[in-house]
Design a protein around this motif. Structure first.
Motif, PDB file in Angstrom:
ATOM      1  N   LEU A 178      -3.466   5.750  -0.370  1.00 53.96           N
ATOM      2  CA  LEU A 178      -2.425   6.476   0.349  1.00 53.96           C
ATOM      3  C   LEU A 178      -3.021   7.736   0.949  1.00 53.96           C
ATOM      4  O   LEU A 178      -3.748   8.457   0.275  1.00 53.96           O
ATOM      5  CB  LEU A 178      -1.289   6.877  -0.597  1.00 53.96           C
ATOM      6  N   VAL A 179      -2.682   8.002   2.205  1.00 52.67           N
ATOM      7  CA  VAL A 179      -3.140   9.225   2.867  1.00 52.67           C
ATOM      8  C   VAL A 179      -1.960   9.812   3.632  1.00 52.67           C
ATOM      9  O   VAL A 179      -1.280   9.101   4.378  1.00 52.67           O
ATOM     10  CB  VAL A 179      -4.301   8.937   3.851  1.00 52.67           C
ATOM     11  N   ILE A 180      -1.731  11.098   3.443  1.00 53.34           N
ATOM     12  CA  ILE A 180      -0.721  11.786   4.234  1.00 53.34           C
ATOM     13  C   ILE A 180      -1.386  12.249   5.520  1.00 53.34           C
ATOM     14  O   ILE A 180      -2.406  12.928   5.482  1.00 53.34           O
ATOM     15  CB  ILE A 180      -0.117  12.972   3.460  1.00 53.34           C
ATOM     16  N   ILE A 212       3.268  11.613   8.173  1.00 56.46           N
ATOM     17  CA  ILE A 212       3.240  10.159   8.137  1.00 56.46           C
ATOM     18  C   ILE A 212       2.454   9.759   6.896  1.00 56.46           C
ATOM     19  O   ILE A 212       1.391  10.310   6.629  1.00 56.46           O
ATOM     20  CB  ILE A 212       2.559   9.589   9.397  1.00 56.46           C
ATOM     21  N   LEU A 213       3.004   8.817   6.136  1.00 57.13           N
ATOM     22  CA  LEU A 213       2.273   8.288   4.990  1.00 57.13           C
ATOM     23  C   LEU A 213       1.589   7.005   5.446  1.00 57.13           C
ATOM     24  O   LEU A 213       2.246   6.051   5.860  1.00 57.13           O
ATOM     25  CB  LEU A 213       3.194   7.993   3.810  1.00 57.13           C
ATOM     26  N   LEU A 214       0.264   6.999   5.400  1.00 53.92           N
ATOM     27  CA  LEU A 214      -0.511   5.822   5.755  1.00 53.92           C
ATOM     28  C   LEU A 214      -0.882   5.106   4.461  1.00 53.92           C
ATOM     29  O   LEU A 214      -1.518   5.681   3.578  1.00 53.92           O
ATOM     30  CB  LEU A 214      -1.755   6.230   6.550  1.00 53.92           C
ATOM     31  N   VAL A 215      -0.438   3.856   4.343  1.00 52.69           N
ATOM     32  CA  VAL A 215      -0.597   3.062   3.126  1.00 52.69           C
ATOM     33  C   VAL A 215      -1.568   1.921   3.401  1.00 52.69           C
ATOM     34  O   VAL A 215      -1.338   1.115   4.303  1.00 52.69           O
ATOM     35  CB  VAL A 215       0.757   2.470   2.663  1.00 52.69           C
ATOM     36  N   ASN A 222       0.389   0.296   6.453  1.00 50.19           N
ATOM     37  CA  ASN A 222       1.729   0.744   6.823  1.00 50.19           C
ATOM     38  C   ASN A 222       1.645   2.212   7.197  1.00 50.19           C
ATOM     39  O   ASN A 222       0.990   2.996   6.497  1.00 50.19           O
ATOM     40  CB  ASN A 222       2.714   0.628   5.655  1.00 50.19           C
ATOM     41  N   ALA A 223       2.322   2.598   8.264  1.00 51.38           N
ATOM     42  CA  ALA A 223       2.445   4.002   8.639  1.00 51.38           C
ATOM     43  C   ALA A 223       3.930   4.339   8.588  1.00 51.38           C
ATOM     44  O   ALA A 223       4.710   3.866   9.421  1.00 51.38           O
ATOM     45  CB  ALA A 223       1.876   4.238  10.030  1.00 51.38           C
ATOM     46  N   LEU A 224       4.330   5.129   7.592  1.00 50.93           N
ATOM     47  CA  LEU A 224       5.733   5.441   7.354  1.00 50.93           C
ATOM     48  C   LEU A 224       6.048   6.879   7.743  1.00 50.93           C
ATOM     49  O   LEU A 224       5.369   7.808   7.309  1.00 50.93           O
ATOM     50  CB  LEU A 224       6.070   5.234   5.875  1.00 50.93           C
ATOM     51  N   HIS A 225       7.093   7.039   8.539  1.00 44.90           N
ATOM     52  CA  HIS A 225       7.564   8.363   8.927  1.00 44.90           C
ATOM     53  C   HIS A 225       8.236   8.981   7.709  1.00 44.90           C
ATOM     54  O   HIS A 225       9.186   8.416   7.151  1.00 44.90           O
ATOM     55  CB  HIS A 225       8.559   8.219  10.078  1.00 44.90           C
ATOM     56  N   MET A 226       7.772  10.127   7.272  1.00 40.68           N
ATOM     57  CA  MET A 226       8.274  10.751   6.051  1.00 40.68           C
ATOM     58  C   MET A 226       9.533  11.577   6.331  1.00 40.68           C
ATOM     59  O   MET A 226       9.636  12.758   6.008  1.00 40.68           O
ATOM     60  CB  MET A 226       7.173  11.583   5.394  1.00 40.68           C
ATOM     61  N   ALA A 255       5.842  11.953  -1.072  1.00 33.68           N
ATOM     62  CA  ALA A 255       5.178  10.702  -1.407  1.00 33.68           C
ATOM     63  C   ALA A 255       4.569  10.772  -2.796  1.00 33.68           C
ATOM     64  O   ALA A 255       4.030  11.798  -3.203  1.00 33.68           O
ATOM     65  CB  ALA A 255       4.086  10.406  -0.387  1.00 33.68           C
ATOM     66  N   THR A 256       4.682   9.667  -3.519  1.00 31.09           N
ATOM     67  CA  THR A 256       4.006   9.499  -4.796  1.00 31.09           C
ATOM     68  C   THR A 256       3.170   8.231  -4.702  1.00 31.09           C
ATOM     69  O   THR A 256       3.280   7.488  -3.728  1.00 31.09           O
ATOM     70  CB  THR A 256       5.006   9.370  -5.967  1.00 31.09           C
ATOM     71  N   LYS A 257       2.390   7.963  -5.702  1.00 27.14           N
ATOM     72  CA  LYS A 257       1.561   6.755  -5.686  1.00 27.14           C
ATOM     73  C   LYS A 257       2.396   5.486  -5.790  1.00 27.14           C
ATOM     74  O   LYS A 257       1.907   4.405  -5.501  1.00 27.14           O
ATOM     75  CB  LYS A 257       0.518   6.829  -6.793  1.00 27.14           C
TER      76      LYS A 257
END
Length: 143
Positions: A58-60, A70-73, A81-85, A96-98
């Motif tokens: 996981l990378v913010i 954006i959380l890049l998973v 996955n690129a999620l808009h936080m 974000a958590t693990k």
């Protein structure tokens, strides 16, 4: 619309407030432990080197021109996955958590695919299209 400074202040205040309320360490472990990649937005895309995943899957991704991180998973060597936080309930920043994402404002939770696992959020988190090329992942913020 909040400024970046207000967003960061609110996020830090929320993390500290959550600790004061006695939430477990595991729920907050990523407030400070996930790696952060400082991005440079160019033509509504962000490029993140694969080396950013050296410490975690996981990378913010943070850019001063974008209001929410954006959380890049990393789901596999080929899938990301690129999620808009940004919570779909009231447009608050999520942490974000693990194991997923958490909205400290009203308690909504999301899995690492962005799906709602606990309401009141009515919709999944927004996903951005990702493209893997060479040693980089490109996130398309237009998608």
């Amino acid at each position: 619309m909040k400024t970046r400074r207000e967003f960061l202040k609110d996020t830090c205040t929320t993390c500290l407030g959550t600790v004061a309320l006695g939430f477990t360490f595991s729920q907050l472990s990523s407030c400070s432990s996930l790696p952060v990649f400082k991005a440079n937005l160019e033509q509504k895309t962000v490029t993140v080197p694969l080396t950013s995943f050296a410490e975690s899957n996981l990378v913010i991704v943070r850019d001063m021109q974008v209001q929410f991180d954006i959380l890049l998973v990393k789901k596999s060597a080929e899938e990301y996955n690129a999620l808009h936080m940004k919570c779909s309930h009231r447009d608050n920043p999520v942490s974000a958590t693990k194991s997923g994402l958490y909205c400290p404002e009203h308690g909504s939770t999301f899995d690492l695919d962005g799906n709602v696992t606990k309401e009141p959020a009515p919709l999944p988190l927004k996903k951005f299209k990702t493209t893997l090329s060479d040693q980089n992942i490109t996130i398309d913020l237009n998608s």
